[in-house]
Structures are given as structure tokens and as C-alpha cells.
Design a protein around this motif. Structure first.
Motif, PDB file in Angstrom:
ATOM      1  N   ARG A  60      24.722  66.431  28.674  1.00  0.00           N
ATOM      2  CA  ARG A  60      23.606  65.503  28.730  1.00  0.00           C
ATOM      3  C   ARG A  60      23.958  64.169  28.070  1.00  0.00           C
ATOM      4  O   ARG A  60      23.532  63.110  28.534  1.00  0.00           O
ATOM      5  CB  ARG A  60      22.373  66.123  28.090  1.00  0.00           C
ATOM      6  CG  ARG A  60      21.827  67.260  28.943  1.00  0.00           C
ATOM      7  CD  ARG A  60      20.655  67.948  28.307  1.00  0.00           C
ATOM      8  NE  ARG A  60      20.185  69.025  29.199  1.00  0.00           N
ATOM      9  CZ  ARG A  60      19.229  69.875  28.889  1.00  0.00           C
ATOM     10  NH1 ARG A  60      18.617  69.785  27.726  1.00  0.00           N
ATOM     11  NH2 ARG A  60      18.872  70.811  29.738  1.00  0.00           N
ATOM     12  N   GLY A  61      24.738  64.205  27.007  1.00  0.00           N
ATOM     13  CA  GLY A  61      25.201  62.967  26.379  1.00  0.00           C
ATOM     14  C   GLY A  61      26.096  62.172  27.303  1.00  0.00           C
ATOM     15  O   GLY A  61      25.972  60.946  27.421  1.00  0.00           O
ATOM     16  N   LEU A  62      27.028  62.857  27.980  1.00  0.00           N
ATOM     17  CA  LEU A  62      27.911  62.176  28.928  1.00  0.00           C
ATOM     18  C   LEU A  62      27.126  61.616  30.115  1.00  0.00           C
ATOM     19  O   LEU A  62      27.448  60.537  30.623  1.00  0.00           O
ATOM     20  CB  LEU A  62      28.999  63.132  29.414  1.00  0.00           C
ATOM     21  CG  LEU A  62      30.067  63.489  28.372  1.00  0.00           C
ATOM     22  CD1 LEU A  62      30.998  64.559  28.928  1.00  0.00           C
ATOM     23  CD2 LEU A  62      30.841  62.257  27.957  1.00  0.00           C
ATOM     24  N   ALA A  63      26.103  62.340  30.543  1.00  0.00           N
ATOM     25  CA  ALA A  63      25.264  61.834  31.630  1.00  0.00           C
ATOM     26  C   ALA A  63      24.541  60.562  31.203  1.00  0.00           C
ATOM     27  O   ALA A  63      24.421  59.609  31.989  1.00  0.00           O
ATOM     28  CB  ALA A  63      24.254  62.900  32.057  1.00  0.00           C
ATOM     29  N   LEU A  64      24.099  60.511  29.960  1.00  0.00           N
ATOM     30  CA  LEU A  64      23.449  59.304  29.450  1.00  0.00           C
ATOM     31  C   LEU A  64      24.428  58.132  29.397  1.00  0.00           C
ATOM     32  O   LEU A  64      24.093  57.015  29.808  1.00  0.00           O
ATOM     33  CB  LEU A  64      22.865  59.555  28.066  1.00  0.00           C
ATOM     34  CG  LEU A  64      22.166  58.375  27.398  1.00  0.00           C
ATOM     35  CD1 LEU A  64      20.954  57.951  28.211  1.00  0.00           C
ATOM     36  CD2 LEU A  64      21.767  58.741  25.979  1.00  0.00           C
ATOM     37  N   VAL A  65      25.639  58.387  28.937  1.00  0.00           N
ATOM     38  CA  VAL A  65      26.670  57.340  28.894  1.00  0.00           C
ATOM     39  C   VAL A  65      26.970  56.845  30.310  1.00  0.00           C
ATOM     40  O   VAL A  65      27.075  55.637  30.552  1.00  0.00           O
ATOM     41  CB  VAL A  65      27.947  57.862  28.204  1.00  0.00           C
ATOM     42  CG1 VAL A  65      29.106  56.895  28.373  1.00  0.00           C
ATOM     43  CG2 VAL A  65      27.676  58.113  26.727  1.00  0.00           C
ATOM     44  N   ALA A  66      27.097  57.761  31.264  1.00  0.00           N
ATOM     45  CA  ALA A  66      27.356  57.370  32.650  1.00  0.00           C
ATOM     46  C   ALA A  66      26.198  56.555  33.221  1.00  0.00           C
ATOM     47  O   ALA A  66      26.418  55.563  33.926  1.00  0.00           O
ATOM     48  CB  ALA A  66      27.595  58.615  33.508  1.00  0.00           C
ATOM     49  N   PHE A  67      24.983  56.925  32.903  1.00  0.00           N
ATOM     50  CA  PHE A  67      23.804  56.189  33.379  1.00  0.00           C
ATOM     51  C   PHE A  67      23.794  54.763  32.830  1.00  0.00           C
ATOM     52  O   PHE A  67      23.575  53.808  33.570  1.00  0.00           O
ATOM     53  CB  PHE A  67      22.523  56.919  32.987  1.00  0.00           C
ATOM     54  CG  PHE A  67      21.277  56.157  33.322  1.00  0.00           C
ATOM     55  CD1 PHE A  67      20.842  56.054  34.628  1.00  0.00           C
ATOM     56  CD2 PHE A  67      20.547  55.529  32.328  1.00  0.00           C
ATOM     57  CE1 PHE A  67      19.696  55.339  34.946  1.00  0.00           C
ATOM     58  CE2 PHE A  67      19.411  54.814  32.631  1.00  0.00           C
ATOM     59  CZ  PHE A  67      18.982  54.721  33.943  1.00  0.00           C
ATOM     60  N   GLY A  69      26.360  53.060  31.750  1.00  0.00           N
ATOM     61  CA  GLY A  69      27.456  52.346  32.395  1.00  0.00           C
ATOM     62  C   GLY A  69      27.096  51.908  33.804  1.00  0.00           C
ATOM     63  O   GLY A  69      27.419  50.787  34.214  1.00  0.00           O
ATOM     64  N   LEU A  70      26.444  52.768  34.535  1.00  0.00           N
ATOM     65  CA  LEU A  70      26.014  52.433  35.899  1.00  0.00           C
ATOM     66  C   LEU A  70      25.008  51.281  35.905  1.00  0.00           C
ATOM     67  O   LEU A  70      25.099  50.378  36.743  1.00  0.00           O
ATOM     68  CB  LEU A  70      25.410  53.662  36.582  1.00  0.00           C
ATOM     69  CG  LEU A  70      24.942  53.490  38.019  1.00  0.00           C
ATOM     70  CD1 LEU A  70      26.125  53.142  38.928  1.00  0.00           C
ATOM     71  CD2 LEU A  70      24.264  54.754  38.503  1.00  0.00           C
ATOM     72  N   VAL A  71      24.074  51.311  34.959  1.00  0.00           N
ATOM     73  CA  VAL A  71      23.091  50.223  34.866  1.00  0.00           C
ATOM     74  C   VAL A  71      23.796  48.898  34.583  1.00  0.00           C
ATOM     75  O   VAL A  71      23.507  47.883  35.218  1.00  0.00           O
ATOM     76  CB  VAL A  71      22.025  50.524  33.790  1.00  0.00           C
ATOM     77  CG1 VAL A  71      21.194  49.289  33.473  1.00  0.00           C
ATOM     78  CG2 VAL A  71      21.133  51.670  34.241  1.00  0.00           C
ATOM     79  N   PHE A  72      24.740  48.895  33.621  1.00  0.00           N
ATOM     80  CA  PHE A  72      25.472  47.666  33.326  1.00  0.00           C
ATOM     81  C   PHE A  72      26.255  47.188  34.542  1.00  0.00           C
ATOM     82  O   PHE A  72      26.293  45.995  34.843  1.00  0.00           O
ATOM     83  CB  PHE A  72      26.420  47.855  32.135  1.00  0.00           C
ATOM     84  CG  PHE A  72      25.724  47.768  30.810  1.00  0.00           C
ATOM     85  CD1 PHE A  72      24.937  46.678  30.480  1.00  0.00           C
ATOM     86  CD2 PHE A  72      25.866  48.783  29.888  1.00  0.00           C
ATOM     87  CE1 PHE A  72      24.304  46.592  29.254  1.00  0.00           C
ATOM     88  CE2 PHE A  72      25.236  48.714  28.647  1.00  0.00           C
ATOM     89  CZ  PHE A  72      24.461  47.619  28.341  1.00  0.00           C
ATOM     90  N   TRP A  73      26.875  48.104  35.245  1.00  0.00           N
ATOM     91  CA  TRP A  73      27.655  47.723  36.436  1.00  0.00           C
ATOM     92  C   TRP A  73      26.742  47.121  37.499  1.00  0.00           C
ATOM     93  O   TRP A  73      27.065  46.100  38.104  1.00  0.00           O
ATOM     94  CB  TRP A  73      28.395  48.947  36.993  1.00  0.00           C
ATOM     95  CG  TRP A  73      29.126  48.649  38.244  1.00  0.00           C
ATOM     96  CD1 TRP A  73      30.308  47.977  38.380  1.00  0.00           C
ATOM     97  CD2 TRP A  73      28.705  48.992  39.567  1.00  0.00           C
ATOM     98  NE1 TRP A  73      30.654  47.901  39.709  1.00  0.00           N
ATOM     99  CE2 TRP A  73      29.684  48.506  40.465  1.00  0.00           C
ATOM    100  CE3 TRP A  73      27.606  49.680  40.076  1.00  0.00           C
ATOM    101  CZ2 TRP A  73      29.585  48.687  41.832  1.00  0.00           C
ATOM    102  CZ3 TRP A  73      27.511  49.850  41.440  1.00  0.00           C
ATOM    103  CH2 TRP A  73      28.501  49.343  42.295  1.00  0.00           C
ATOM    104  N   MET A  74      25.574  47.759  37.720  1.00  0.00           N
ATOM    105  CA  MET A  74      24.653  47.256  38.735  1.00  0.00           C
ATOM    106  C   MET A  74      24.095  45.877  38.346  1.00  0.00           C
ATOM    107  O   MET A  74      23.974  45.006  39.201  1.00  0.00           O
ATOM    108  CB  MET A  74      23.501  48.247  38.948  1.00  0.00           C
ATOM    109  CG  MET A  74      23.957  49.520  39.627  1.00  0.00           C
ATOM    110  SD  MET A  74      22.630  50.705  39.816  1.00  0.00           S
ATOM    111  CE  MET A  74      21.682  49.933  41.099  1.00  0.00           C
ATOM    112  N   VAL A  75      23.803  45.683  37.085  1.00  0.00           N
ATOM    113  CA  VAL A  75      23.307  44.374  36.632  1.00  0.00           C
ATOM    114  C   VAL A  75      24.386  43.320  36.814  1.00  0.00           C
ATOM    115  O   VAL A  75      24.100  42.196  37.255  1.00  0.00           O
ATOM    116  CB  VAL A  75      22.826  44.441  35.156  1.00  0.00           C
ATOM    117  CG1 VAL A  75      22.589  43.058  34.580  1.00  0.00           C
ATOM    118  CG2 VAL A  75      21.565  45.288  35.051  1.00  0.00           C
ATOM    119  N   SER A  76      25.623  43.672  36.518  1.00  0.00           N
ATOM    120  CA  SER A  76      26.714  42.694  36.694  1.00  0.00           C
ATOM    121  C   SER A  76      26.917  42.363  38.169  1.00  0.00           C
ATOM    122  O   SER A  76      27.285  41.232  38.507  1.00  0.00           O
ATOM    123  CB  SER A  76      28.008  43.212  36.082  1.00  0.00           C
ATOM    124  OG  SER A  76      28.536  44.277  36.832  1.00  0.00           O
TER     125      SER A  76
END
Length: 80
Positions: A60-67, A69-76
Motif C-alpha cells: 500500500r505504501g508503494l502504491a501511494l508512492v506510484a500514485f 509519481g503518476l500525478v506529478f508526471w501527469m501535471v508535468s
């Protein structure tokens, strides 16, 4: 003084509304925060197996980190 009486009456009204639960979303926010905490501490993991509980917490911690990261990538992608 009329202003002092008005202030006292307003405070009594706010206290009454707060006691009735109509003033604040604090109980809802506390409940949501407790649910998130319980989720990430794996309170819902079945059984008393420590390995399963820690595996659930790590996943669950890794899923949060991936989420995040995905949000930052999408914003960029949107801002560039």
C-alpha cells in the motif's frame, strides 16, 4: 450594553449548533482520517500473520508512492 448581550447570544447559538453537529465537518474528517490510517496500517489484513500484515503495508505504501509519481508526471505533461 446591547453589543455584549448580542455577542453572548451568538456564542450560545454557536455552541448549541456545534453540540448538535451541524457546524463543523470535524467528525467526518476525523472518521476519514482514521479510515486512511487504518488502511495504510493494514488493520483489515486477515489473520495475525505478521508477514502478511507487513507485506500489505509495504504494498500500500508503494502504491501511494506510484500514485504520487503518476500525478506529478501527469501535471508535468499538462503544463509543458
Amino acid at each position: 450594553m446591547k453589543d455584549d448581550e448580542t455577542v453572548r447570544q451568538a456564542k450560545r447559538t454557536l455552541e448549541r449548533i456545534g453540540e448538535e453537529g451541524g457546524l463543523s465537518a470535524t467528525p467526518v474528517m476525523k472518521s476519514a482520517a482514521n479510515n486512511v490510517r487504518d488502511h495504510f496500517t493494514a488493520k483489515d489484513a486477515e489473520g495475525g500473520d505478521k508477514v502478511e500484515v507487513w507485506g500489505t503495508r509495504i504494498a500500500r505504501g508503494l502504491a501511494l508512492v506510484a500514485f504520487v509519481g503518476l500525478v506529478f508526471w501527469m501535471v508535468s505533461q499538462v503544463t509543458s
